[in-house]
Design a protein around this motif. Structure first.
Motif, PDB file in Angstrom:
ATOM      1  N   LEU A 152       0.851  -1.188   0.000  1.00 44.09           N
ATOM      2  CA  LEU A 152       0.000   0.000   0.000  1.00 44.09           C
ATOM      3  C   LEU A 152       0.886   1.237   0.000  1.00 44.09           C
ATOM      4  O   LEU A 152       1.732   1.397   0.872  1.00 44.09           O
ATOM      5  CB  LEU A 152      -0.914   0.011   1.230  1.00 44.09           C
ATOM      6  CG  LEU A 152      -1.779   1.256   1.399  1.00 44.09           C
ATOM      7  CD1 LEU A 152      -2.780   1.354   0.257  1.00 44.09           C
ATOM      8  CD2 LEU A 152      -2.484   1.230   2.733  1.00 44.09           C
ATOM      9  N   ARG A 153       0.687   2.092  -0.983  1.00 47.66           N
ATOM     10  CA  ARG A 153       1.462   3.329  -1.078  1.00 47.66           C
ATOM     11  C   ARG A 153       0.512   4.494  -1.235  1.00 47.66           C
ATOM     12  O   ARG A 153      -0.519   4.380  -1.892  1.00 47.66           O
ATOM     13  CB  ARG A 153       2.413   3.259  -2.269  1.00 47.66           C
ATOM     14  CG  ARG A 153       3.435   2.165  -2.083  1.00 47.66           C
ATOM     15  CD  ARG A 153       4.348   2.058  -3.246  1.00 47.66           C
ATOM     16  NE  ARG A 153       5.314   0.992  -2.969  1.00 47.66           N
ATOM     17  CZ  ARG A 153       5.921   0.304  -3.896  1.00 47.66           C
ATOM     18  NH1 ARG A 153       5.676   0.550  -5.165  1.00 47.66           N
ATOM     19  NH2 ARG A 153       6.787  -0.629  -3.573  1.00 47.66           N
ATOM     20  N   LEU A 154       0.871   5.623  -0.610  1.00 45.40           N
ATOM     21  CA  LEU A 154       0.027   6.794  -0.734  1.00 45.40           C
ATOM     22  C   LEU A 154       0.874   8.048  -0.848  1.00 45.40           C
ATOM     23  O   LEU A 154       2.004   8.084  -0.376  1.00 45.40           O
ATOM     24  CB  LEU A 154      -0.943   6.895   0.444  1.00 45.40           C
ATOM     25  CG  LEU A 154      -0.357   6.930   1.841  1.00 45.40           C
ATOM     26  CD1 LEU A 154      -0.613   8.280   2.467  1.00 45.40           C
ATOM     27  CD2 LEU A 154      -0.998   5.844   2.657  1.00 45.40           C
ATOM     28  N   ALA A 155       0.303   9.047  -1.495  1.00 41.64           N
ATOM     29  CA  ALA A 155       0.966  10.338  -1.640  1.00 41.64           C
ATOM     30  C   ALA A 155       0.552  11.224  -0.478  1.00 41.64           C
ATOM     31  O   ALA A 155      -0.625  11.287  -0.127  1.00 41.64           O
ATOM     32  CB  ALA A 155       0.579  10.981  -2.962  1.00 41.64           C
ATOM     33  N   ALA A 156       1.528  11.885   0.129  1.00 44.03           N
ATOM     34  CA  ALA A 156       1.250  12.754   1.270  1.00 44.03           C
ATOM     35  C   ALA A 156       2.389  13.755   1.421  1.00 44.03           C
ATOM     36  O   ALA A 156       3.461  13.597   0.821  1.00 44.03           O
ATOM     37  CB  ALA A 156       1.099  11.930   2.543  1.00 44.03           C
ATOM     38  N   ASN A 157       2.157  14.763   2.238  1.00 45.97           N
ATOM     39  CA  ASN A 157       3.193  15.752   2.522  1.00 45.97           C
ATOM     40  C   ASN A 157       4.068  15.298   3.684  1.00 45.97           C
ATOM     41  O   ASN A 157       3.593  14.651   4.611  1.00 45.97           O
ATOM     42  CB  ASN A 157       2.568  17.104   2.877  1.00 45.97           C
ATOM     43  CG  ASN A 157       1.933  17.753   1.681  1.00 45.97           C
ATOM     44  OD1 ASN A 157       0.724  17.668   1.528  1.00 45.97           O
ATOM     45  ND2 ASN A 157       2.713  18.372   0.833  1.00 45.97           N
ATOM     46  N   ILE A 158       5.344  15.671   3.614  1.00 43.71           N
ATOM     47  CA  ILE A 158       6.278  15.515   4.720  1.00 43.71           C
ATOM     48  C   ILE A 158       6.388  16.896   5.350  1.00 43.71           C
ATOM     49  O   ILE A 158       6.669  17.881   4.655  1.00 43.71           O
ATOM     50  CB  ILE A 158       7.669  15.046   4.242  1.00 43.71           C
ATOM     51  CG1 ILE A 158       7.554  13.769   3.423  1.00 43.71           C
ATOM     52  CG2 ILE A 158       8.616  14.884   5.421  1.00 43.71           C
ATOM     53  CD1 ILE A 158       7.090  12.562   4.187  1.00 43.71           C
ATOM     54  N   VAL A 159       6.149  17.003   6.653  1.00 43.57           N
ATOM     55  CA  VAL A 159       6.128  18.299   7.328  1.00 43.57           C
ATOM     56  C   VAL A 159       7.097  18.303   8.510  1.00 43.57           C
ATOM     57  O   VAL A 159       7.621  17.269   8.909  1.00 43.57           O
ATOM     58  CB  VAL A 159       4.696  18.651   7.806  1.00 43.57           C
ATOM     59  CG1 VAL A 159       3.743  18.765   6.625  1.00 43.57           C
ATOM     60  CG2 VAL A 159       4.176  17.637   8.806  1.00 43.57           C
ATOM     61  N   ASP A 160       7.307  19.490   9.066  1.00 43.63           N
ATOM     62  CA  ASP A 160       8.147  19.698  10.248  1.00 43.63           C
ATOM     63  C   ASP A 160       9.607  19.326  10.034  1.00 43.63           C
ATOM     64  O   ASP A 160      10.263  18.792  10.929  1.00 43.63           O
ATOM     65  CB  ASP A 160       7.584  18.966  11.472  1.00 43.63           C
ATOM     66  CG  ASP A 160       6.306  19.605  11.979  1.00 43.63           C
ATOM     67  OD1 ASP A 160       5.967  20.711  11.512  1.00 43.63           O
ATOM     68  OD2 ASP A 160       5.643  18.999  12.823  1.00 43.63           O
ATOM     69  N   CYS A 161      10.103  19.591   8.822  1.00 43.25           N
ATOM     70  CA  CYS A 161      11.525  19.418   8.548  1.00 43.25           C
ATOM     71  C   CYS A 161      11.887  20.273   7.336  1.00 43.25           C
ATOM     72  O   CYS A 161      11.011  20.685   6.578  1.00 43.25           O
ATOM     73  CB  CYS A 161      11.869  17.952   8.308  1.00 43.25           C
ATOM     74  SG  CYS A 161      11.125  17.251   6.831  1.00 43.25           S
TER      75      CYS A 161
END
Length: 76
Positions: free
Chosen positions: A32-41
């Motif tokens: 299972l793969r999903l697109a999302a944002n990476i935050v706090d860096c």
């Protein structure tokens, strides 16, 4: 995190640039793969294979409230 890109285009005025869009592969379900944002860096600290964990971010859309999954780096 499987792979990522750093976006420098200001498509949404509510989202400051640059921001990271990643393809996340969940440890619990590797297919299972999903697109999302990476935050706090910082975007330049992100790398493929970086361990991340989910956080639900509260967002407003008119009178509605939604919780959107974003991911943050796991501190070593």
């Amino acid at each position: 995190m499987l792979t990522y890109t750093v976006n420098w285009q200001p498509f949404n005025p509510a989202v400051p640039v640059p921001y990271v869009i990643a393809i996340i592969e969940l440890e619990e379900q590797r297919d299972l793969r999903l697109a999302a944002n990476i935050v706090d860096c910082e975007p330049d600290s992100v790398y493929s294979g970086m361990p991340v964990e989910v956080r639900l971010e509260r967002q407003h859309a008119g009178d509605e409230v939604a919780y959107v999954p974003v991911f943050v780096p796991i501190s070593a």
